[in-house]
Motif scaffolding. Structure first.
Motif, PDB file in Angstrom:
ATOM      1  N   LEU A 101     -36.502 -14.002   8.693  1.00 58.24           N
ATOM      2  CA  LEU A 101     -35.962 -15.115   7.907  1.00 58.24           C
ATOM      3  C   LEU A 101     -36.494 -15.082   6.478  1.00 58.24           C
ATOM      4  CD1 LEU A 101     -36.158 -18.000  10.545  1.00 58.24           C
ATOM      5  CD2 LEU A 101     -34.098 -16.865   9.696  1.00 58.24           C
ATOM      6  N   ILE A 102     -37.775 -14.734   6.336  1.00 63.21           N
ATOM      7  CA  ILE A 102     -38.354 -14.602   4.992  1.00 63.21           C
ATOM      8  C   ILE A 102     -37.673 -13.464   4.230  1.00 63.21           C
ATOM      9  CG2 ILE A 102     -40.449 -14.055   3.692  1.00 63.21           C
ATOM     10  CD1 ILE A 102     -42.025 -15.426   5.967  1.00 63.21           C
ATOM     11  N   CYS A 103     -37.395 -12.368   4.939  1.00 66.45           N
ATOM     12  CA  CYS A 103     -36.671 -11.242   4.320  1.00 66.45           C
ATOM     13  C   CYS A 103     -35.294 -11.662   3.841  1.00 66.45           C
ATOM     14  CB  CYS A 103     -36.546 -10.086   5.314  1.00 66.45           C
ATOM     15  SG  CYS A 103     -38.045  -9.121   5.508  1.00 66.45           S
ATOM     16  N   LEU A 104     -34.621 -12.507   4.611  1.00 70.99           N
ATOM     17  CA  LEU A 104     -33.302 -13.004   4.200  1.00 70.99           C
ATOM     18  C   LEU A 104     -33.395 -13.784   2.894  1.00 70.99           C
ATOM     19  CD1 LEU A 104     -31.553 -14.184   7.506  1.00 70.99           C
ATOM     20  CD2 LEU A 104     -30.881 -12.296   6.021  1.00 70.99           C
ATOM     21  N   LEU A 105     -34.420 -14.635   2.780  1.00 70.93           N
ATOM     22  CA  LEU A 105     -34.609 -15.390   1.539  1.00 70.93           C
ATOM     23  C   LEU A 105     -34.903 -14.465   0.362  1.00 70.93           C
ATOM     24  CD1 LEU A 105     -36.695 -18.509   2.665  1.00 70.93           C
ATOM     25  CD2 LEU A 105     -34.378 -18.496   1.725  1.00 70.93           C
ATOM     26  N   LEU A 106     -35.757 -13.473   0.602  1.00 69.73           N
ATOM     27  CA  LEU A 106     -36.075 -12.506  -0.454  1.00 69.73           C
ATOM     28  C   LEU A 106     -34.823 -11.794  -0.938  1.00 69.73           C
ATOM     29  CD1 LEU A 106     -39.340 -10.905   0.992  1.00 69.73           C
ATOM     30  CD2 LEU A 106     -39.160 -12.217  -1.120  1.00 69.73           C
ATOM     31  N   LEU A 107     -34.014 -11.344   0.011  1.00 67.89           N
ATOM     32  CA  LEU A 107     -32.779 -10.641  -0.334  1.00 67.89           C
ATOM     33  C   LEU A 107     -31.809 -11.554  -1.076  1.00 67.89           C
ATOM     34  CD1 LEU A 107     -32.278  -8.606   2.958  1.00 67.89           C
ATOM     35  CD2 LEU A 107     -32.710  -7.653   0.696  1.00 67.89           C
ATOM     36  N   LYS A 108     -31.781 -12.814  -0.689  1.00 69.61           N
ATOM     37  CA  LYS A 108     -30.904 -13.787  -1.353  1.00 69.61           C
ATOM     38  C   LYS A 108     -31.238 -13.882  -2.839  1.00 69.61           C
ATOM     39  CE  LYS A 108     -30.109 -18.763  -1.606  1.00 69.61           C
ATOM     40  NZ  LYS A 108     -30.495 -20.085  -1.057  1.00 69.61           N
ATOM     41  N   TYR A 109     -32.531 -14.014  -3.163  1.00 68.46           N
ATOM     42  CA  TYR A 109     -32.934 -14.141  -4.563  1.00 68.46           C
ATOM     43  C   TYR A 109     -32.780 -12.819  -5.319  1.00 68.46           C
ATOM     44  CZ  TYR A 109     -34.790 -18.591  -3.004  1.00 68.46           C
ATOM     45  OH  TYR A 109     -34.905 -19.853  -2.480  1.00 68.46           O
ATOM     46  N   LEU A 110     -32.999 -11.700  -4.634  1.00 71.60           N
ATOM     47  CA  LEU A 110     -32.794 -10.400  -5.279  1.00 71.60           C
ATOM     48  C   LEU A 110     -31.325 -10.173  -5.611  1.00 71.60           C
ATOM     49  CD1 LEU A 110     -35.193  -8.037  -3.283  1.00 71.60           C
ATOM     50  CD2 LEU A 110     -35.358  -8.645  -5.700  1.00 71.60           C
ATOM     51  N   VAL A 111     -30.441 -10.584  -4.709  1.00 71.37           N
ATOM     52  CA  VAL A 111     -28.995 -10.463  -4.957  1.00 71.37           C
ATOM     53  C   VAL A 111     -28.611 -11.295  -6.183  1.00 71.37           C
ATOM     54  CG1 VAL A 111     -26.724 -11.116  -4.068  1.00 71.37           C
ATOM     55  CG2 VAL A 111     -28.321  -9.885  -2.605  1.00 71.37           C
ATOM     56  N   LYS A 112     -29.143 -12.521  -6.262  1.00 69.60           N
ATOM     57  CA  LYS A 112     -28.837 -13.378  -7.406  1.00 69.60           C
ATOM     58  C   LYS A 112     -29.347 -12.755  -8.707  1.00 69.60           C
ATOM     59  CE  LYS A 112     -28.552 -17.848  -5.105  1.00 69.60           C
ATOM     60  NZ  LYS A 112     -29.067 -19.232  -5.040  1.00 69.60           N
ATOM     61  N   PHE A 113     -30.540 -12.147  -8.635  1.00 69.88           N
ATOM     62  CA  PHE A 113     -31.078 -11.504  -9.833  1.00 69.88           C
ATOM     63  C   PHE A 113     -30.211 -10.321 -10.259  1.00 69.88           C
ATOM     64  CE2 PHE A 113     -33.732  -8.026 -11.514  1.00 69.88           C
ATOM     65  CZ  PHE A 113     -34.042  -8.587 -12.741  1.00 69.88           C
ATOM     66  N   PHE A 114     -29.828  -9.464  -9.308  1.00 70.64           N
ATOM     67  CA  PHE A 114     -29.001  -8.311  -9.634  1.00 70.64           C
ATOM     68  C   PHE A 114     -27.649  -8.742 -10.190  1.00 70.64           C
ATOM     69  CE2 PHE A 114     -32.046  -5.675  -7.462  1.00 70.64           C
ATOM     70  CZ  PHE A 114     -31.859  -4.419  -8.014  1.00 70.64           C
ATOM     71  N   ARG A 115     -27.128  -9.834  -9.704  1.00 70.62           N
ATOM     72  CA  ARG A 115     -25.854 -10.331 -10.231  1.00 70.62           C
ATOM     73  C   ARG A 115     -26.014 -10.854 -11.647  1.00 70.62           C
ATOM     74  NH1 ARG A 115     -23.504 -13.306  -4.737  1.00 70.62           N
ATOM     75  NH2 ARG A 115     -22.890 -11.363  -3.695  1.00 70.62           N
ATOM     76  N   SER A 116     -27.186 -11.426 -11.956  1.00 66.83           N
ATOM     77  CA  SER A 116     -27.432 -11.881 -13.327  1.00 66.83           C
ATOM     78  C   SER A 116     -27.511 -10.691 -14.278  1.00 66.83           C
ATOM     79  CB  SER A 116     -28.722 -12.702 -13.389  1.00 66.83           C
ATOM     80  OG  SER A 116     -29.864 -11.868 -13.273  1.00 66.83           O
ATOM     81  N   VAL A 117     -28.082  -9.563 -13.776  1.00 66.05           N
ATOM     82  CA  VAL A 117     -28.117  -8.338 -14.575  1.00 66.05           C
ATOM     83  C   VAL A 117     -26.698  -7.839 -14.817  1.00 66.05           C
ATOM     84  CG1 VAL A 117     -28.887  -5.928 -14.645  1.00 66.05           C
ATOM     85  CG2 VAL A 117     -30.409  -7.687 -13.730  1.00 66.05           C
ATOM     86  N   LYS A 118     -25.910  -7.877 -13.756  1.00 64.68           N
ATOM     87  CA  LYS A 118     -24.517  -7.421 -13.845  1.00 64.68           C
ATOM     88  C   LYS A 118     -23.716  -8.270 -14.828  1.00 64.68           C
ATOM     89  CE  LYS A 118     -20.466  -6.741 -10.881  1.00 64.68           C
ATOM     90  NZ  LYS A 118     -19.931  -6.895  -9.493  1.00 64.68           N
ATOM     91  N   ASN A 119     -24.012  -9.588 -14.859  1.00 62.34           N
ATOM     92  CA  ASN A 119     -23.278 -10.504 -15.737  1.00 62.34           C
ATOM     93  C   ASN A 119     -23.916 -10.640 -17.113  1.00 62.34           C
ATOM     94  OD1 ASN A 119     -21.492 -11.054 -13.622  1.00 62.34           O
ATOM     95  ND2 ASN A 119     -22.793 -12.695 -12.829  1.00 62.34           N
ATOM     96  N   LEU A 120     -24.926  -9.777 -17.390  1.00 69.10           N
ATOM     97  CA  LEU A 120     -25.633  -9.769 -18.686  1.00 69.10           C
ATOM     98  C   LEU A 120     -26.288 -11.107 -18.994  1.00 69.10           C
ATOM     99  CD1 LEU A 120     -22.989  -7.809 -20.813  1.00 69.10           C
ATOM    100  CD2 LEU A 120     -24.956  -6.901 -19.562  1.00 69.10           C
TER     101      LEU A 120
END
Length: 207
Positions: A101-120
């Motif tokens: 469950l902790i891994c799921l939360l970590l992945l959730k925030y990493l996905v959001k960060f990578f999307r922010s990189v993608k959206n500049l």
């Protein structure tokens, strides 16, 4: 490979991993419930791993003994899932699920960060918040590991003619050091992005 393609690939990988973890968690819950209803299907499923935090199917081991006397006299050292007490099953399921469950939360925030990189939009205030939350996730994982080590691990198997109970402590210094390093790295990354966000704001005000 272009940056956008790398980010798309990373996003896809994260989605696959998240889907796999959710499927795995669902499977674990089903197995634990089903093993209580139909224990005869789990004669070769045993509790394994550090602090009894995993279950495994081992085709090479003997079937789950019918009695405690048979298990004890055979010298069998396997902890069978279908013989665990309700408390031991719940504790084992808890030890399995919390890290996932902790891994799921970590992945959730990493996905959001990578999307922010993608959206500049990397140096917006949310990037710092993402890594702060990641640091908190690693902190929870560290506390979980500490509690597991301090409180110890318990296994109780029940038969009609007796019960086997064991309790042991297991402190893994390497895991604790790794958790602390990950917490520090996440907080430092959060601080770096916070500084970047402040510089960006100051530049916009100057312009």
């Amino acid at each position: 490979m272009k940056t956008t393609q790398v980010l798309k690939f990373a996003d896809l990988v994260f989605k696959i991993v998240i889907g796999f973890i959710i499927t795995l968690l669902t499977a674990f819950i089903f197995i634990f419930i089903h093993s209580s209803i139909h224990p005869e299907f789990y004669d070769k499923v045993v509790v394994t791993g550090e602090n009894y935090s995993m279950i495994s199917y081992l085709s090479s081991i003997p079937d789950s003994p019918e009695t405690y006397t048979e298990w004890k006299e055979s010298g069998n050292k396997y902890y069978y899932l279908n013989r665990l007490s309700v408390k031991s099953k719940l504790l084992t399921l808890f030890r399995i699920m919390i890290p996932f469950l902790i891994c799921l939360l970590l992945l959730k925030y990493l996905v959001k960060f990578f999307r922010s990189v993608k959206n500049l939009s990397t140096f917006f205030i949310k990037s710092s918040a993402y890594f702060t939350k990641i640091a908190y996730c690693f902190t929870v994982l560290l506390v979980f590991d500490l509690l597991n080590s301090i409180l110890g691990s318990e296994i109780s198997m029940i038969w009609l003619d007796g019960e086997y109970w064991t309790h042991h402590y297991n402190i893994t210094l390497g895991r604790f050091i790794l958790d602390i390093c990950l917490i520090l790295i996440a907080f430092l990354t959060s601080f770096v992005f916070k500084e970047g966000e402040q510089l960006r704001t100051e530049n916009e005000l100057t312009i």
